[in-house]
Design a protein around this motif. Structure first.
Motif, PDB file in Angstrom:
ATOM      1  N   SER A  73       4.075  -5.461  -3.086  1.00 43.25           N
ATOM      2  CA  SER A  73       3.607  -5.921  -1.773  1.00 43.25           C
ATOM      3  C   SER A  73       2.633  -4.889  -1.246  1.00 43.25           C
ATOM      4  CB  SER A  73       4.785  -6.103  -0.811  1.00 43.25           C
ATOM      5  OG  SER A  73       5.640  -7.149  -1.258  1.00 43.25           O
ATOM      6  N   VAL A  74       1.363  -5.270  -1.171  1.00 48.51           N
ATOM      7  CA  VAL A  74       0.288  -4.328  -0.844  1.00 48.51           C
ATOM      8  C   VAL A  74      -0.165  -4.546   0.595  1.00 48.51           C
ATOM      9  CG1 VAL A  74      -2.004  -3.509  -1.464  1.00 48.51           C
ATOM     10  CG2 VAL A  74      -0.472  -4.381  -3.242  1.00 48.51           C
ATOM     11  N   PRO A  75      -0.096  -3.512   1.446  1.00 46.51           N
ATOM     12  CA  PRO A  75      -0.623  -3.657   2.809  1.00 46.51           C
ATOM     13  C   PRO A  75      -2.133  -3.884   2.773  1.00 46.51           C
ATOM     14  CG  PRO A  75       0.794  -1.707   2.615  1.00 46.51           C
ATOM     15  CD  PRO A  75       0.524  -2.191   1.227  1.00 46.51           C
ATOM     16  N   PRO A  82       2.148  -7.679   4.283  1.00 52.80           N
ATOM     17  CA  PRO A  82       1.676  -7.220   2.978  1.00 52.80           C
ATOM     18  C   PRO A  82       1.424  -8.398   2.039  1.00 52.80           C
ATOM     19  CG  PRO A  82       3.565  -5.927   3.692  1.00 52.80           C
ATOM     20  CD  PRO A  82       3.442  -7.088   4.641  1.00 52.80           C
ATOM     21  N   PHE A 135       0.445   3.043  -3.238  1.00 51.85           N
ATOM     22  CA  PHE A 135      -0.444   1.881  -3.307  1.00 51.85           C
ATOM     23  C   PHE A 135      -1.784   2.246  -3.950  1.00 51.85           C
ATOM     24  CE2 PHE A 135       2.332   1.093   0.384  1.00 51.85           C
ATOM     25  CZ  PHE A 135       3.008  -0.005  -0.113  1.00 51.85           C
TER      26      PHE A 135
END
Length: 279
Positions: A73-75, A82, A135
Protein backbone atom coordinates in the motif's frame (compact mmCIF):
# COMPACT_ATOMS: atom_id res chain seq x y z
CA UNK A 1 -47.82 -47.85 -49.48
CA UNK A 2 -50.59 -46.45 -47.33
CA UNK A 3 -48.45 -47.05 -44.17
CA UNK A 4 -45.42 -45.06 -45.35
CA UNK A 5 -47.19 -41.70 -45.53
CA UNK A 6 -47.52 -41.24 -41.78
CA UNK A 7 -43.76 -41.92 -41.43
CA UNK A 8 -42.87 -39.36 -44.12
CA UNK A 9 -45.27 -36.80 -42.63
CA UNK A 10 -43.76 -37.33 -39.18
CA UNK A 11 -40.26 -36.87 -40.52
CA UNK A 12 -41.26 -33.63 -42.23
CA UNK A 13 -42.89 -32.31 -39.05
CA UNK A 14 -39.85 -33.30 -36.95
CA UNK A 15 -37.52 -31.52 -39.39
CA UNK A 16 -39.62 -28.35 -39.28
CA UNK A 17 -39.72 -28.43 -35.48
CA UNK A 18 -35.94 -28.88 -35.35
CA UNK A 19 -35.40 -26.09 -37.88
CA UNK A 20 -37.36 -23.62 -35.79
CA UNK A 21 -36.24 -24.73 -32.33
CA UNK A 22 -32.48 -25.15 -33.03
CA UNK A 23 -31.76 -21.37 -33.07
CA UNK A 24 -33.72 -21.02 -29.85
CA UNK A 25 -31.72 -23.81 -28.20
CA UNK A 26 -28.41 -22.31 -29.38
CA UNK A 27 -29.36 -18.87 -28.14
CA UNK A 28 -30.44 -20.30 -24.80
CA UNK A 29 -27.13 -22.11 -24.43
CA UNK A 30 -25.15 -18.97 -25.15
CA UNK A 31 -27.20 -17.02 -22.65
CA UNK A 32 -26.62 -19.70 -20.01
CA UNK A 33 -22.86 -19.66 -20.70
CA UNK A 34 -22.78 -15.89 -20.42
CA UNK A 35 -24.82 -16.01 -17.22
CA UNK A 36 -22.48 -18.63 -15.80
CA UNK A 37 -19.42 -16.50 -16.47
CA UNK A 38 -21.00 -13.21 -15.39
CA UNK A 39 -19.18 -11.79 -12.37
CA UNK A 40 -16.22 -14.15 -12.81
CA UNK A 41 -12.97 -12.80 -14.26
CA UNK A 42 -9.42 -13.95 -13.80
CA UNK A 43 -5.99 -12.63 -14.77
CA UNK A 44 -2.60 -14.08 -13.92
CA UNK A 45 0.93 -12.70 -14.05
CA UNK A 46 3.51 -15.45 -14.29
CA UNK A 47 7.26 -15.69 -14.35
CA UNK A 48 9.42 -17.19 -11.66
CA UNK A 49 13.03 -17.71 -10.67
CA UNK A 50 15.48 -19.76 -12.69
CA UNK A 51 19.13 -20.80 -12.86
CA UNK A 52 20.75 -21.78 -16.14
CA UNK A 53 24.19 -22.99 -17.24
CA UNK A 54 25.63 -22.97 -20.74
CA UNK A 55 28.68 -24.69 -22.20
CA UNK A 56 30.18 -22.67 -25.05
CA UNK A 57 33.04 -24.80 -26.41
CA UNK A 58 34.36 -25.64 -22.96
CA UNK A 59 33.56 -22.26 -21.36
CA UNK A 60 30.75 -22.72 -18.86
CA UNK A 61 28.65 -19.69 -17.99
CA UNK A 62 25.66 -19.36 -15.69
CA UNK A 63 22.78 -16.96 -15.16
CA UNK A 64 20.55 -16.52 -12.12
CA UNK A 65 17.09 -14.95 -12.37
CA UNK A 66 15.15 -14.14 -9.20
CA UNK A 67 11.55 -12.96 -9.54
CA UNK A 68 9.30 -11.98 -6.65
CA UNK A 69 5.80 -10.51 -6.39
CA UNK A 70 4.71 -8.23 -3.54
CA UNK A 71 1.52 -6.30 -2.80
CA UNK A 72 2.10 -3.03 -0.96
CA UNK A 73 0.00 0.00 0.00
CA UNK A 74 1.83 3.06 -1.32
CA UNK A 75 0.95 6.57 -0.07
CA UNK A 76 0.23 8.86 -3.02
CA UNK A 77 0.36 12.64 -2.70
CA UNK A 78 -3.13 14.07 -3.25
CA UNK A 79 -4.96 10.76 -2.79
CA UNK A 80 -6.92 10.13 0.44
CA UNK A 81 -5.91 6.48 0.79
CA UNK A 82 -2.76 4.51 0.00
CA UNK A 83 -2.79 2.82 -3.39
CA UNK A 84 -2.67 -0.98 -3.34
CA UNK A 85 0.01 -1.90 -5.83
CA UNK A 86 1.36 -5.20 -7.15
CA UNK A 87 5.12 -5.07 -7.65
CA UNK A 88 7.11 -7.54 -9.74
CA UNK A 89 10.80 -7.42 -8.92
CA UNK A 90 13.30 -9.25 -11.11
CA UNK A 91 17.09 -9.47 -10.73
CA UNK A 92 19.30 -11.15 -13.34
CA UNK A 93 22.97 -11.82 -12.51
CA UNK A 94 25.67 -13.55 -14.56
CA UNK A 95 29.04 -15.04 -13.65
CA UNK A 96 30.76 -11.67 -13.74
CA UNK A 97 28.40 -10.25 -11.12
CA UNK A 98 27.00 -7.75 -13.60
CA UNK A 99 23.29 -7.92 -14.13
CA UNK A 100 20.03 -6.00 -14.34
CA UNK A 101 17.29 -5.21 -11.89
CA UNK A 102 13.75 -4.35 -12.90
CA UNK A 103 10.52 -3.39 -11.18
CA UNK A 104 7.03 -3.29 -12.71
CA UNK A 105 3.87 -2.08 -10.96
CA UNK A 106 0.14 -2.68 -11.43
CA UNK A 107 -2.92 -1.51 -9.55
CA UNK A 108 -4.56 -4.14 -7.36
CA UNK A 109 -8.27 -3.77 -8.10
CA UNK A 110 -10.11 -5.65 -10.83
CA UNK A 111 -8.43 -8.52 -12.73
CA UNK A 112 -8.55 -6.30 -15.81
CA UNK A 113 -5.82 -4.11 -14.28
CA UNK A 114 -3.34 -6.96 -14.69
CA UNK A 115 -4.07 -7.10 -18.42
CA UNK A 116 -3.03 -3.48 -18.83
CA UNK A 117 0.54 -2.24 -19.28
CA UNK A 118 2.26 -1.60 -15.93
CA UNK A 119 1.89 1.77 -14.23
CA UNK A 120 5.66 2.10 -14.54
CA UNK A 121 8.65 -0.06 -15.35
CA UNK A 122 12.22 0.38 -14.11
CA UNK A 123 15.16 -1.48 -15.65
CA UNK A 124 18.73 -0.60 -14.67
CA UNK A 125 22.18 -2.19 -14.47
CA UNK A 126 22.61 -3.64 -10.96
CA UNK A 127 23.83 -6.73 -9.16
CA UNK A 128 21.19 -6.61 -6.41
CA UNK A 129 17.88 -4.94 -5.56
CA UNK A 130 15.33 -4.86 -2.77
CA UNK A 131 12.16 -3.16 -1.59
CA UNK A 132 12.73 -0.99 1.47
CA UNK A 133 10.22 -0.31 4.22
CA UNK A 134 10.53 3.37 3.25
CA UNK A 135 8.40 3.01 0.07
CA UNK A 136 11.55 2.94 -2.04
CA UNK A 137 12.96 0.48 -4.55
CA UNK A 138 16.71 0.14 -4.00
CA UNK A 139 19.27 -1.06 -6.52
CA UNK A 140 23.01 -1.46 -6.02
CA UNK A 141 25.86 -1.36 -8.53
CA UNK A 142 29.53 -0.64 -8.00
CA UNK A 143 29.04 0.14 -4.31
CA UNK A 144 26.43 2.84 -5.02
CA UNK A 145 22.82 2.39 -3.90
CA UNK A 146 20.07 4.13 -5.85
CA UNK A 147 16.54 4.84 -4.65
CA UNK A 148 13.40 4.92 -6.83
CA UNK A 149 9.87 5.91 -5.86
CA UNK A 150 7.21 3.21 -5.55
CA UNK A 151 4.58 5.84 -6.36
CA UNK A 152 5.68 6.49 -9.96
CA UNK A 153 9.06 4.79 -10.53
CA UNK A 154 11.01 8.06 -10.60
CA UNK A 155 14.70 8.16 -9.67
CA UNK A 156 15.06 9.92 -6.32
CA UNK A 157 18.69 9.87 -5.15
CA UNK A 158 21.97 7.98 -4.88
CA UNK A 159 23.81 6.93 -1.73
CA UNK A 160 27.53 6.09 -1.54
CA UNK A 161 27.58 5.99 2.27
CA UNK A 162 25.19 4.28 4.70
CA UNK A 163 21.96 6.19 5.28
CA UNK A 164 21.12 7.80 8.58
CA UNK A 165 17.48 7.51 9.63
CA UNK A 166 15.57 9.14 12.46
CA UNK A 167 12.04 10.06 13.49
CA UNK A 168 10.35 13.32 14.42
CA UNK A 169 7.18 13.26 16.48
CA UNK A 170 4.59 12.11 15.65
CA UNK A 171 6.18 9.29 13.66
CA UNK A 172 7.59 11.48 10.89
CA UNK A 173 10.37 9.24 9.54
CA UNK A 174 13.24 10.97 7.78
CA UNK A 175 16.53 9.89 6.19
CA UNK A 176 19.71 11.56 5.00
CA UNK A 177 21.93 10.23 2.22
CA UNK A 178 25.27 11.28 0.81
CA UNK A 179 26.73 10.58 -2.63
CA UNK A 180 29.95 11.69 -4.28
CA UNK A 181 29.45 14.62 -6.62
CA UNK A 182 29.26 13.55 -10.24
CA UNK A 183 31.31 15.10 -13.04
CA UNK A 184 28.91 18.01 -13.61
CA UNK A 185 29.06 19.18 -10.00
CA UNK A 186 32.72 18.22 -9.49
CA UNK A 187 33.74 20.55 -12.33
CA UNK A 188 32.30 23.42 -10.26
CA UNK A 189 33.94 22.43 -6.98
CA UNK A 190 31.27 20.03 -5.82
CA UNK A 191 32.41 17.36 -3.36
CA UNK A 192 29.22 15.59 -2.27
CA UNK A 193 25.45 15.70 -2.62
CA UNK A 194 23.28 15.65 0.50
CA UNK A 195 19.76 14.30 0.08
CA UNK A 196 17.11 14.77 2.77
CA UNK A 197 14.07 12.56 2.23
CA UNK A 198 10.82 11.28 3.69
CA UNK A 199 9.49 7.81 2.80
CA UNK A 200 8.98 7.80 -0.96
CA UNK A 201 9.89 11.45 -1.65
CA UNK A 202 12.80 13.89 -1.57
CA UNK A 203 12.52 17.00 0.61
CA UNK A 204 15.77 18.74 -0.32
CA UNK A 205 19.07 18.15 -2.12
CA UNK A 206 22.16 20.32 -1.71
CA UNK A 207 25.73 20.19 -3.01
CA UNK A 208 28.73 20.68 -0.74
CA UNK A 209 31.06 23.00 -2.68
CA UNK A 210 34.71 23.67 -1.84
CA UNK A 211 36.30 26.80 -3.29
CA UNK A 212 39.84 25.35 -3.59
CA UNK A 213 39.88 22.83 -6.51
CA UNK A 214 42.81 20.83 -5.09
CA UNK A 215 41.15 20.57 -1.69
CA UNK A 216 37.87 19.58 -3.32
CA UNK A 217 39.59 16.77 -5.24
CA UNK A 218 41.23 15.42 -2.07
CA UNK A 219 37.92 15.44 -0.21
CA UNK A 220 36.14 13.61 -3.03
CA UNK A 221 38.90 10.96 -3.07
CA UNK A 222 38.59 10.32 0.68
CA UNK A 223 34.81 10.63 1.01
CA UNK A 224 34.32 6.86 1.36
CA UNK A 225 36.42 6.89 4.55
CA UNK A 226 33.83 8.91 6.45
CA UNK A 227 30.13 8.50 7.23
CA UNK A 228 27.07 10.56 8.06
CA UNK A 229 26.00 10.83 11.68
CA UNK A 230 22.95 12.40 13.31
CA UNK A 231 22.22 13.63 16.81
CA UNK A 232 20.32 16.29 18.75
CA UNK A 233 22.08 19.59 19.41
CA UNK A 234 20.17 22.10 21.53
CA UNK A 235 22.51 24.92 20.52
CA UNK A 236 21.55 24.43 16.86
CA UNK A 237 17.91 23.99 17.78
CA UNK A 238 17.33 20.26 17.52
CA UNK A 239 18.21 17.49 15.07
CA UNK A 240 21.49 17.80 13.16
CA UNK A 241 23.02 15.80 10.29
CA UNK A 242 26.82 15.87 10.35
CA UNK A 243 29.50 14.90 7.83
CA UNK A 244 32.89 14.63 9.59
CA UNK A 245 35.78 15.63 7.32
CA UNK A 246 39.50 15.86 7.91
CA UNK A 247 39.37 19.65 7.71
CA UNK A 248 36.33 19.97 9.96
CA UNK A 249 32.73 18.86 10.21
CA UNK A 250 29.77 19.96 8.10
CA UNK A 251 26.76 20.29 10.42
CA UNK A 252 23.28 20.90 8.99
CA UNK A 253 20.17 21.42 11.18
CA UNK A 254 17.09 19.56 9.90
CA UNK A 255 13.37 19.92 10.56
CA UNK A 256 10.54 17.57 9.55
CA UNK A 257 10.21 19.51 6.27
CA UNK A 258 13.68 20.62 5.18
CA UNK A 259 17.44 20.95 5.68
CA UNK A 260 18.05 24.38 7.18
CA UNK A 261 21.20 25.30 5.26
CA UNK A 262 20.87 28.90 6.44
CA UNK A 263 21.91 27.77 9.95
CA UNK A 264 24.46 25.17 8.83
CA UNK A 265 27.99 25.26 10.24
CA UNK A 266 30.82 24.61 7.74
CA UNK A 267 34.61 24.82 7.73
CA UNK A 268 36.08 27.91 6.01
CA UNK A 269 36.09 27.72 2.22
CA UNK A 270 32.99 25.49 1.99
CA UNK A 271 29.36 26.27 1.16
CA UNK A 272 26.08 24.47 0.51
CA UNK A 273 24.26 25.11 -2.76
CA UNK A 274 20.66 23.90 -3.30
CA UNK A 275 20.45 21.63 -6.35
CA UNK A 276 17.46 23.42 -7.86
CA UNK A 277 19.41 26.71 -7.90
CA UNK A 278 22.56 25.20 -9.39
CA UNK A 279 23.72 26.71 -12.62
Amino acid sequence: MRSTWPFIAGAIVAGLVTLFTLPILVATGLIMMAAGSFGHSEATLSGGSAFSMRDERGRVTSKLINTTYTVVSVPITGEPRPRRTLLRQRVTVGDDGVGRASLSAWLVGAPSELRKPPLFHISVAAHSANLGDDFLFWTEAGGRRTAYSLANGDWLFDADLPLVTFTFEPEARRMAALSQADEEYASKGGVAVFTYAAPGRVLRRVVLVVDDPMRAGMLRATLSATKLVTYTDEVLGGRVVELPLGSGAVRIPVTPNTMDIGRALLPPGMRLVPIQLWG
